[in-house]
Design a protein around this motif. Structure first.
Motif, mmCIF file in Angstrom:
data_model
loop_
_atom_site.group_PDB
_atom_site.id
_atom_site.type_symbol
_atom_site.label_atom_id
_atom_site.label_comp_id
_atom_site.label_asym_id
_atom_site.label_seq_id
_atom_site.Cartn_x
_atom_site.Cartn_y
_atom_site.Cartn_z
ATOM 1 N N ALA A 5 4.732 6.486 -4.861
ATOM 2 C CA ALA A 5 4.667 6.162 -3.140
ATOM 3 C C ALA A 5 5.331 7.501 -2.721
ATOM 4 N N ASN B 76 -6.967 3.008 3.449
ATOM 5 C CA ASN B 76 -5.688 2.437 4.089
ATOM 6 C C ASN B 76 -4.943 3.260 4.913
ATOM 7 N N SER C 208 -3.604 7.043 -1.820
ATOM 8 C CA SER C 208 -4.040 5.501 -1.923
ATOM 9 C C SER C 208 -5.286 5.423 -2.920
ATOM 10 N N ARG D 45 -1.167 2.987 6.298
ATOM 11 C CA ARG D 45 -0.160 4.048 5.644
ATOM 12 C C ARG D 45 0.595 4.855 6.892
ATOM 13 N N ALA E 163 4.058 -0.712 3.646
ATOM 14 C CA ALA E 163 2.874 -0.945 4.372
ATOM 15 C C ALA E 163 2.253 -2.148 3.506
ATOM 16 N N ASP F 237 -3.210 -0.877 -4.479
ATOM 17 C CA ASP F 237 -2.441 -1.762 -3.863
ATOM 18 C C ASP F 237 -1.544 -2.477 -5.108
ATOM 19 N N LYS G 272 0.665 -1.392 -0.055
ATOM 20 C CA LYS G 272 -0.009 0.043 -0.166
ATOM 21 C C LYS G 272 0.763 1.136 -0.042
ATOM 22 N N GLU G 273 1.867 1.367 0.572
ATOM 23 C CA GLU G 273 2.820 2.492 0.733
ATOM 24 C C GLU G 273 4.297 1.965 0.776
#
Length: 444
Positions: free
Chosen positions: A258, A156, A249, A160, A106, A116, A63-64
């Protein structure tokens, strides 16, 4: 503004009794680090897993990504102002220390979303994401954010933000140490530069941040401010390199940037290297990706006005995303050209799985100098990995961009033996329009 980044090159990461950096090895006190993560009551379960280049590990849903950093000789303890608590202040000046060659990822323990992605640490899949070359601290966690559990788009937020706080915690391990090298980034005010520099072609870097969602929580942030609420803005490049911008996100994953990408933006670094030699680097304009045509046209006019007012001869225009954002990209490109600013665009393409779709939704005869960073629809087949960090089922089950639950011809993205088939779309920050791209164009 003068920014100094003291670099500490990480060769390996292990767990131990204390969080410390010695002889190229970052040791993490896992219990202490997880206690920090669990300070957010919305984190229900969490673990830390190390993923090194060359290991047979597949990470999904990512996610990050954040580079661990800290501020030195500063009254501010938080690295990301407006995001991780503490004071709100301007970044881009002073000394920071950075753990290079590593990132905090993450990762969802169970649930994925459209924004994602996937990272393979070895094999053919490793070439599709820059993050396969880093030693990654994977924060694998779940939350109680039930309101978005089955939504394709997820904020998220808890996971995150936990990644940002963990990156700050790890960065403090080198706060009082002597760096291996110090990089200096300094640009004087635009109107206070020497005659020799002013005679060079003046160039501005335009980055189109992700701002399409009108509801807060999905978009890129500047000093914690949701950029959907902003208009195009002139920024010092040091601010971008120093934690002012946070990745969102929302964007299909191969296309998004990112926080790590902003912290290390290769295009800004390249422009810095050429400043005073082949060009006069004026700075950065953050633009928007909007919803309505009127909003897109308004942002384009703002960008062109700022560039022209600065005296820009040329612009590099980088698009985050594809599809609807193509209209923002084209409008901005044309507005810059109409203002007399020679523009080169950097973007990816979406040609469809059969390769027959129009690469950009919106095009114009003035957009005649575009660098392509690849096709988001390109199909990728990868063998199983010995270890999955996160949950592989998320690729097909949860609406991740580039994955699917079933297809009449191709079957499911995730096969029974653990092998996968998916679009490039699902590779975490894979197209790297921001400057990492490893792809090239071949003629046949």
């Amino acid at each position: 503004m003068k920014l100094e980044i003291g670099n500490f090159h990480v060769k390996d990461i292990i767990f131990g009794d204390h969080t410390v950096f010695e002889n190229g090895v970052l040791t993490i006190n896992k219990a202490e680090a997880l206690a920090l993560v669990h300070e957010d009551e919305h984190i229900t379960e969490a673990d830390l897993v190390i993923a090194r280049p060359g290991e047979e590990k597949r990470i999904v849903p990512v996610k990050e990504a954040v580079e661990p950093r800290c501020r030195v000789n500063s009254k501010h303890d938080n690295y990301f102002p407006g995001v991780t608590g503490g004071d709100l202040y301007q970044t881009g000046e002073g000394r920071v220390h950075a753990l290079k060659g590593c990132s905090v990822l993450a990762v969802g323990k169970h649930w994925g979303s459209f924004g994602d992605g996937l990272i393979d640490m070895t094999g053919e899949g490793a070439q599709w994401s820059y993050f396969s070359s880093l030693v990654n601290v994977c924060l694998v966690a779940d939350t109680d954010e039930e309101f978005e559990r089955h939504e394709q788009q997820k904020k998220n937020h808890a996971l995150r933000w936990a990644g940002h706080r963990l990156a700050e915690y790890l960065g403090r391990a080198v706060k009082d140490a002597e760096p291996e090298e110090v990089e200096t980034f300094e640009l004087p005010p635009v109107i206070r530069r020497g005659e020799a520099v002013n005679k060079l072609p003046s160039v501005v870097y335009v980055i189109q941040t992700m701002t399409q969602m009108e509801e807060e929580g999905y978009n890129d942030l500047a000093y914690g401010w949701d950029l959907n609420k902003s208009i195009p803005t002139f920024m010092h490049p040091n601010e971008v390199l120093d934690g002012s911008l946070i990745g969102g996100s929302f964007m299909p994953c191969s296309s998004k940037w990112a926080t790590y990408d902003y912290q290390n933006c290769p295009t800004i670094r390249s422009l810095y290297k050429e400043h005073g030699k082949s060009l006069n680097f004026l700075g950065v304009i953050t633009s928007n990706l909007n919803v309505s045509l009127e909003q897109k046209e308004r942002s384009a006019l703002y960008v062109a006005q700022i560039a022209k007012s600065l005296g820009a001869d040329g612009a590099l225009l980088a698009e985050q995303g594809y599809g609807n954002p193509d209209a923002d990209f084209t409008a901005c490109y044309v507005a810059l050209e109409n203002a007399g600013v020679k523009t080169v665009g950097i973007t990816n393409e979406c040609t469809g799985r059969d390769g027959r779709s129009q690469p950009l939704v919106s095009m114009d005869e003035k957009t005649d100098a575009i660098v392509s960073c690849g096709n988001v629809s390109e199909l990728i087949e990868l063998p199983p990995m010995k270890e999955v960090i996160g949950e592989l089922a998320a690729l097909g089950r949860d609406g991740m961009s580039g994955g699917w639950d079933g297809d009449e011809k191709l079957g499911p993205s995730v096969r029974e033996d653990g092998s996968i088939i998916m679009e490039n779309n699902a590779m975490f920050c894979g197209d790297q329009v921001i400057g990492w791209a490893r792809k090239t164009v071949k003629e046949f």
